[in-house]
Design a protein around this motif. Structure first.
Motif, short mmCIF file in Angstrom:
data_model
loop_
_atom_site.label_atom_id
_atom_site.label_comp_id
_atom_site.label_asym_id
_atom_site.label_seq_id
_atom_site.Cartn_x
_atom_site.Cartn_y
_atom_site.Cartn_z
N TYR A 161 -11.61 -1.94 2.07
CA TYR A 161 -11.01 -1.39 0.86
C TYR A 161 -11.09 -2.38 -0.30
O TYR A 161 -11.24 -1.99 -1.46
CB TYR A 161 -9.55 -0.99 1.13
N ALA A 162 -10.98 -3.67 -0.01
CA ALA A 162 -11.12 -4.67 -1.08
C ALA A 162 -12.54 -4.65 -1.63
O ALA A 162 -12.74 -4.74 -2.85
CB ALA A 162 -10.77 -6.05 -0.55
N GLY A 194 -12.99 -1.40 -3.64
CA GLY A 194 -12.32 -1.52 -4.93
C GLY A 194 -13.10 -2.36 -5.91
O GLY A 194 -13.24 -2.00 -7.09
N TYR A 221 -3.93 -7.76 -3.09
CA TYR A 221 -4.69 -7.13 -2.00
C TYR A 221 -5.92 -7.95 -1.62
O TYR A 221 -6.28 -8.03 -0.45
CB TYR A 221 -5.10 -5.69 -2.32
N GLU A 274 0.81 -1.21 0.00
CA GLU A 274 0.00 0.00 0.00
C GLU A 274 0.85 1.27 0.00
O GLU A 274 0.57 2.22 -0.74
CB GLU A 274 -0.94 0.00 1.20
N GLU A 290 -5.35 -1.28 -7.71
CA GLU A 290 -4.55 -1.77 -6.58
C GLU A 290 -5.41 -2.57 -5.62
O GLU A 290 -5.00 -3.64 -5.13
CB GLU A 290 -3.92 -0.59 -5.84
N TYR A 291 -6.61 -2.08 -5.33
CA TYR A 291 -7.44 -2.72 -4.33
C TYR A 291 -8.35 -3.81 -4.89
O TYR A 291 -9.06 -4.47 -4.13
CB TYR A 291 -8.23 -1.66 -3.55
N TRP A 349 -5.55 3.47 -8.41
CA TRP A 349 -5.98 3.19 -7.04
C TRP A 349 -6.98 2.03 -7.03
O TRP A 349 -6.87 1.10 -6.23
CB TRP A 349 -6.62 4.44 -6.43
#
Length: 219
Positions: free
Chosen positions: A139-140, A143, A169, A82, A163-164, A160
Motif C-alpha cells: 500500500y505504501a 500510494g 504510514y 488505517e 494517507e498511504y 486515501w
C-alpha cells in the motif's frame, strides 16, 4: 537485495497484477466510480479487523520483546491509523463505524483474511509476515505511485492517496520491511524460500481479487 525485494522480483507477474490493477489506476486518475470505492472501503474496514487479529497473533508468537514490539506497532497502525481513515471517509457519507463493522463480508474479504490467519496459525512469524507483506508494504508503494500520477487537487481519492504516502504510514511499511529481514536472518534457508514465495504469490493474487471485488461490487 532484501527479502521483500527478492519476493517481489520473483513474483513479478502477481505483483504487477496487484499493484497495477484497474481499480488502482482509476483511483490515480480519479475515474473510479464512487460506488466501487465505497464498496471497497467497507470491505477493507472488515479486512483490517482480521488483519489486526493477525498482528495480535504475531505478538503472541514473538520469541522476544523486540519481535513482540514490532508486531504491536503493526497492530497500532491498523487500529489507530488505517481504521480511523475509513471511519472518517465513511462518516462523510453518513455511515457510522458501527454500520461498517456490521456489514456482511464479501467472499474476497473472507478468502484473503482467512488465508493470512491460517498462514500464521500453521507457520511461524516469518510465514505470517510474508503473508502480510504485500498489503502493509504494497500500500505504501501504491500510494507513492498514485501520488505521482493523480490528476490535480480535484481527485476524489486524494485523502486515501495522501494517507498511504504520509510519513506515518511510510514508517510503518519501512519497519515491516526491516522486520522481514530480521526474521529471515534467523529462519530463512534456501530450501524454505520457495514456500515463502508461494505464500507471497498467493497473497498478491488475493490482493488483486480484493481490488476486483471493489471494482465489480461483488459480494
Amino acid at each position: 537485495m532484501d527479502l521483500f525485494g527478492r519476493l517481489r522480483r520473483d513474483a513479478d507477474t502477481e505483483w504487477q497484477a496487484y499493484t497495477g490493477h484497474a481499480f488502482v489506476r482509476r483511483m490515480g486518475d480519479g475515474t473510479l466510480p464512487e460506488a466501487s470505492f465505497r464498496h471497497y472501503l467497507v470491505q477493507d474496514y472488515l479486512f483490517l479487523i482480521h488483519f489486526a487479529r493477525a498482528y495480535a497473533l504475531a505478538v503472541y508468537k514473538g520469541r522476544s520483546l523486540g519481535e513482540m514490539r514490532a508486531a504491536h506497532e503493526g497492530l497500532k497502525a491498523i487500529l489507530d491509523m488505517e481504521m480511523n481513515l475509513h471511519v472518517k471517509l465513511a462518516g462523510d457519507w453518513g455511515v457510522s463505524a458501527a454500520e461498517l463493522e456490521a456489514a456482511p463480508e464479501s467472499r474476497a474479504t473472507m478468502a484473503y483474511t482467512r488465508f493470512v490467519l491460517e498462514a500464521g496459525l500453521r507457520g511461524d512469524l516469518l510465514d505470517l509476515h510474508v503473508a502480510l507483506s504485500p498489503c502493509v508494504i504494497g500500500y505504501a508503494e501504491i500510494g507513492e505511485a498514485l501520488a505521482r500520477v493523480q490528476e490535480g487537487e480535484g481527485n476524489p481519492y486524494r485523502v486515501w492517496i495522501d494517507e498511504y504516502t504520509g510519513e506515518p504510514y511510510r514508517a510503518v511499511a519501512a519497519s515491516a520491511r526491516d522486520n522481514l529481514d530480521r526474521l529471515a536472518a534467523r529462519a530463512l534457508t534456501e530450501v524454505r524460500y520457495p514456500d515463502l514465495l508461494t505464500l507471497f504469490r498467493q497473497a498478491c493474487r488475493l490482493e488483486a481479487d480484493f481490488w476486483q471485488m471493489g471494482l465489480t461490487l461483488a459480494d
